[in-house]
Write an enzyme that holds these catalytic residues in place. Sequence first.
Site, PDB file in Angstrom:
ATOM      1  N   CYS A  47       0.911  -1.303   0.044  1.00  0.00           N
ATOM      2  CA  CYS A  47      -0.073  -0.078  -0.036  1.00  0.00           C
ATOM      3  C   CYS A  47       1.097   1.118   0.052  1.00  0.00           C
ATOM      4  O   CYS A  47       1.906   1.397   0.670  1.00  0.00           O
ATOM      5  CB  CYS A  47      -1.163  -0.172   1.238  1.00  0.00           C
ATOM      6  SG  CYS A  47      -2.209   1.353   1.169  1.00  0.00           S
ATOM      7  N   CYS A  51       0.391   4.930   6.936  1.00  0.00           N
ATOM      8  CA  CYS A  51      -0.124   4.729   8.171  1.00  0.00           C
ATOM      9  C   CYS A  51       0.793   4.074   9.224  1.00  0.00           C
ATOM     10  O   CYS A  51       1.184   2.925   8.903  1.00  0.00           O
ATOM     11  CB  CYS A  51      -1.586   3.957   8.097  1.00  0.00           C
ATOM     12  SG  CYS A  51      -2.664   4.453   6.808  1.00  0.00           S
ATOM     13  N   CYS A  54       0.679   0.309  10.113  1.00  0.00           N
ATOM     14  CA  CYS A  54      -0.086  -0.691   9.390  1.00  0.00           C
ATOM     15  C   CYS A  54       1.146  -1.457   8.786  1.00  0.00           C
ATOM     16  O   CYS A  54       1.929  -0.976   7.963  1.00  0.00           O
ATOM     17  CB  CYS A  54      -0.862  -0.170   8.347  1.00  0.00           C
ATOM     18  SG  CYS A  54      -1.578  -1.416   7.189  1.00  0.00           S
ATOM     19  N   CYS A  91     -16.476  -9.470   5.821  1.00  0.00           N
ATOM     20  CA  CYS A  91     -15.706  -8.079   5.451  1.00  0.00           C
ATOM     21  C   CYS A  91     -14.281  -8.461   4.493  1.00  0.00           C
ATOM     22  O   CYS A  91     -13.607  -9.106   5.053  1.00  0.00           O
ATOM     23  CB  CYS A  91     -15.219  -7.359   6.858  1.00  0.00           C
ATOM     24  SG  CYS A  91     -14.504  -5.815   6.445  1.00  0.00           S
ATOM     25  N   CYS A 123     -19.578  -6.677   3.816  1.00  0.00           N
ATOM     26  CA  CYS A 123     -18.913  -5.273   3.980  1.00  0.00           C
ATOM     27  C   CYS A 123     -17.577  -5.239   3.232  1.00  0.00           C
ATOM     28  O   CYS A 123     -16.999  -6.241   2.971  1.00  0.00           O
ATOM     29  CB  CYS A 123     -18.527  -5.348   5.714  1.00  0.00           C
ATOM     30  SG  CYS A 123     -17.623  -4.107   6.089  1.00  0.00           S
ATOM     31  N   CYS A 183     -19.576   1.895   8.737  1.00  0.00           N
ATOM     32  CA  CYS A 183     -18.825   1.152   9.797  1.00  0.00           C
ATOM     33  C   CYS A 183     -17.398   2.033  10.045  1.00  0.00           C
ATOM     34  O   CYS A 183     -16.605   2.031   9.105  1.00  0.00           O
ATOM     35  CB  CYS A 183     -18.321  -0.222   9.548  1.00  0.00           C
ATOM     36  SG  CYS A 183     -17.442  -1.107  10.527  1.00  0.00           S
ATOM     37  N   ARG A 255     -17.642  -2.885  18.256  1.00  0.00           N
ATOM     38  CA  ARG A 255     -16.952  -4.180  17.694  1.00  0.00           C
ATOM     39  C   ARG A 255     -15.508  -4.288  18.511  1.00  0.00           C
ATOM     40  O   ARG A 255     -14.813  -3.623  18.345  1.00  0.00           O
ATOM     41  CB  ARG A 255     -16.822  -4.208  16.159  1.00  0.00           C
ATOM     42  CG  ARG A 255     -15.963  -5.720  15.851  1.00  0.00           C
ATOM     43  CD  ARG A 255     -16.199  -5.797  14.313  1.00  0.00           C
ATOM     44  NE  ARG A 255     -17.469  -5.681  13.834  1.00  0.00           N
ATOM     45  CZ  ARG A 255     -17.974  -4.853  13.074  1.00  0.00           C
ATOM     46  NH1 ARG A 255     -17.078  -3.886  12.619  1.00  0.00           N
ATOM     47  NH2 ARG A 255     -19.279  -4.893  12.554  1.00  0.00           N
TER      48      ARG A 255
HETATM   49  N1  SAM Z   1      -6.613   0.326   3.031  1.00  0.00           N
HETATM   50  C1  SAM Z   1      -8.252   0.521   3.577  1.00  0.00           C
HETATM   51  C2  SAM Z   1      -8.022   1.690   4.653  1.00  0.00           C
HETATM   52  O1  SAM Z   1      -7.008   2.083   5.274  1.00  0.00           O
HETATM   53  O2  SAM Z   1      -9.203   2.099   4.989  1.00  0.00           O
HETATM   54  C3  SAM Z   1      -8.374  -0.754   4.153  1.00  0.00           C
HETATM   55  C4  SAM Z   1      -7.855  -1.534   5.135  1.00  0.00           C
HETATM   56  S1  SAM Z   1      -6.996  -0.951   6.370  1.00  0.00           S
HETATM   57  C5  SAM Z   1      -5.862  -2.306   6.872  1.00  0.00           C
HETATM   58  C6  SAM Z   1      -8.380  -1.137   7.681  1.00  0.00           C
HETATM   59  C7  SAM Z   1      -8.044  -0.450   9.292  1.00  0.00           C
HETATM   60  O3  SAM Z   1      -7.685  -1.530   9.823  1.00  0.00           O
HETATM   61  C8  SAM Z   1      -7.434   0.755   9.573  1.00  0.00           C
HETATM   62  O4  SAM Z   1      -8.143   1.814   9.387  1.00  0.00           O
HETATM   63  C9  SAM Z   1      -6.941   0.632  10.782  1.00  0.00           C
HETATM   64  O5  SAM Z   1      -8.083   1.157  11.700  1.00  0.00           O
HETATM   65  C10 SAM Z   1      -6.923  -0.956  11.258  1.00  0.00           C
HETATM   66  N2  SAM Z   1      -5.576  -1.517  11.489  1.00  0.00           N
HETATM   67  C11 SAM Z   1      -4.691  -1.606  10.402  1.00  0.00           C
HETATM   68  N3  SAM Z   1      -3.466  -2.047  11.061  1.00  0.00           N
HETATM   69  C12 SAM Z   1      -3.642  -2.328  12.349  1.00  0.00           C
HETATM   70  C13 SAM Z   1      -2.909  -2.601  13.401  1.00  0.00           C
HETATM   71  N4  SAM Z   1      -1.639  -2.931  13.330  1.00  0.00           N
HETATM   72  N5  SAM Z   1      -3.472  -2.705  14.693  1.00  0.00           N
HETATM   73  C14 SAM Z   1      -5.116  -2.256  14.694  1.00  0.00           C
HETATM   74  N6  SAM Z   1      -5.518  -2.007  13.550  1.00  0.00           N
HETATM   75  C15 SAM Z   1      -5.142  -1.983  12.759  1.00  0.00           C
HETATM   76  C1  DTB Z   2     -11.118  -2.821  11.719  1.00  0.00           C
HETATM   77  O1  DTB Z   2     -11.657  -1.742  12.187  1.00  0.00           O
HETATM   78  N1  DTB Z   2     -10.226  -3.614  11.966  1.00  0.00           N
HETATM   79  C2  DTB Z   2     -10.063  -4.648  11.143  1.00  0.00           C
HETATM   80  C3  DTB Z   2     -11.152  -4.196   9.945  1.00  0.00           C
HETATM   81  N2  DTB Z   2     -11.704  -3.107  10.399  1.00  0.00           N
HETATM   82  C4  DTB Z   2     -10.565  -4.003   8.564  1.00  0.00           C
HETATM   83  C5  DTB Z   2      -8.814  -4.789  10.727  1.00  0.00           C
HETATM   84  C6  DTB Z   2      -7.548  -5.030  11.881  1.00  0.00           C
HETATM   85  C7  DTB Z   2      -6.189  -5.107  11.216  1.00  0.00           C
HETATM   86  C8  DTB Z   2      -5.180  -5.546  12.150  1.00  0.00           C
HETATM   87  C9  DTB Z   2      -4.005  -5.827  11.483  1.00  0.00           C
HETATM   88  C10 DTB Z   2      -3.703  -6.638  10.448  1.00  0.00           C
HETATM   89  O2  DTB Z   2      -4.332  -8.077  10.605  1.00  0.00           O
HETATM   90  O3  DTB Z   2      -3.327  -6.553   9.457  1.00  0.00           O
HETATM   91 FE1  SF4 Z   3      -2.838   1.023   3.264  1.00  0.00          FE
HETATM   92 FE2  SF4 Z   3      -2.718   0.120   5.844  1.00  0.00          FE
HETATM   93 FE3  SF4 Z   3      -3.204   2.803   5.882  1.00  0.00          FE
HETATM   94 FE4  SF4 Z   3      -5.147   0.931   4.752  1.00  0.00          FE
HETATM   95  S1  SF4 Z   3      -4.196   1.325   6.928  1.00  0.00           S
HETATM   96  S2  SF4 Z   3      -4.394   2.662   3.780  1.00  0.00           S
HETATM   97  S3  SF4 Z   3      -4.026  -0.780   4.158  1.00  0.00           S
HETATM   98  S4  SF4 Z   3      -1.270   1.574   4.821  1.00  0.00           S
END
Ligand code: SAM
Ligand code: DTB
Ligand code: SF4
Length: 323
Positions: A47, A51, A54, A91, A123, A183, A255
């Site tokens: 990506c 973030c 992430c 989802c 979702c 959501c 959730r």
């Molecule tokens: N790329 C899209 C976005 O950012 O909206 C969708 C996927 S993104 C991984 C969805 C959500 O996962 C993020 O907004 C964040 O709240 C959660 N998330 C990602 N990495 C995480 C982590 N290491 N621990 C907890 N939540 C995480």
């Molecule tokens: C949300 O609030 N939590 C989920 C879902 N929406 C997409 C994602 C959590 C991701 C945790 C880190 C991972 O497994 O990559």
């Molecule tokens: Fe990309 Fe992760 Fe940020 Fe979603 S949360 S926009 S997958 S870097």
Amino acid sequence: MEKSIIAEIYHRPLLQLVLDAARVHSQHHTTGEVQISSLLSIKTGGCPEDCAYCPQAARYQTDVKVQKLMQVDDVLEAAKNAQSNGASRFCMGAAWREVRSNSDFDRVLNMVKGVNSMGMEVCCTLGMLNSEQAQKLADAGLYAYNHNIDTSEENYKEIISTRSFDDRLTTLEHVRKAGITMCSGGIIGLGETPEDRIAMLHTLASMPVPPHSVPINTLVAVEGTPMEHMQKLPFDELVRMIATTRIVLPTSDVRLSAGRMDLSVAEQALCFLAGANSIFAGDQLLTTPNPEFDADKAMFATLGLSPRAAFANDPRVPSAAQV
Ligand code: SAM
Ligand code: DTB
Ligand code: SF4
């Protein structure tokens, strides 16, 4: 609701707060019913966003292997497996900054149609959307769109620089206007203050229509990300956040999301008592581990919880609308 009122709630003595949240929960929801949602990463890693939490951001060296968009049949098989394990919502997550209107998006629309026709709440979380894309997803049968605001507006720029808090709100507006349920929630444990958490809840509660579901994630600190050394949050802060969310957003589903691997059954029980009524189940979140279906089945049996049927809290059906 004013921010000062949310702050007063947040800072109540913990067990008083849990009792107050439990009362609100029982007024608006069937106690003992918990929604089971299952997650699948349909496009993983690589990506372009930054973030800080992430593991899927291309710029960090993590163990995540980049995978292009999955095939529709494989996704539907995963959805069937989730459904047979009690999940009523499925989802699909993609590590995209935003949706592009190309053949990949057409494939996602087919996934949405397929999961919807199985009778599950479908979702997606695909990054930013424009209004046309939101409409196409709605037309394909999308029930919910996940797009987290993650933290307070003030703290947002400390966590993400490649897009703004306002960008998030704009996508949520497109989702709402397309008639898809929203959501949206956030993450705790990013180094934010209680005031940031309160401000985040204030933003969610002030939306023209509050989010239908609110994921509260605890940071999963992944090696290679800028957050890898973040200290674990004391457990009472999660309970406090869940309980405050329940009181401030009484009709929403709250959730208990990422972070359950670190919680005992007793700790999760307190979260359910404090108003959490949804979980992500299945051994994987997007890229990180989560409790197995069987472990959660045992927990449900111990606590006397039952999985909620699909569409049981559908705000589009007048008889199911919460007051
Ligand atoms: N790329 C899209 C976005 O950012 O909206 C969708 C996927 S993104 C991984 C969805 C959500 O996962 C993020 O907004 C964040 O709240 C959660 N998330 C990602 N990495 C995480 C982590 N290491 N621990 C907890 N939540 C995480
Ligand atoms: C949300 O609030 N939590 C989920 C879902 N929406 C997409 C994602 C959590 C991701 C945790 C880190 C991972 O497994 O990559
Ligand atoms: Fe990309 Fe992760 Fe940020 Fe979603 S949360 S926009 S997958 S870097």
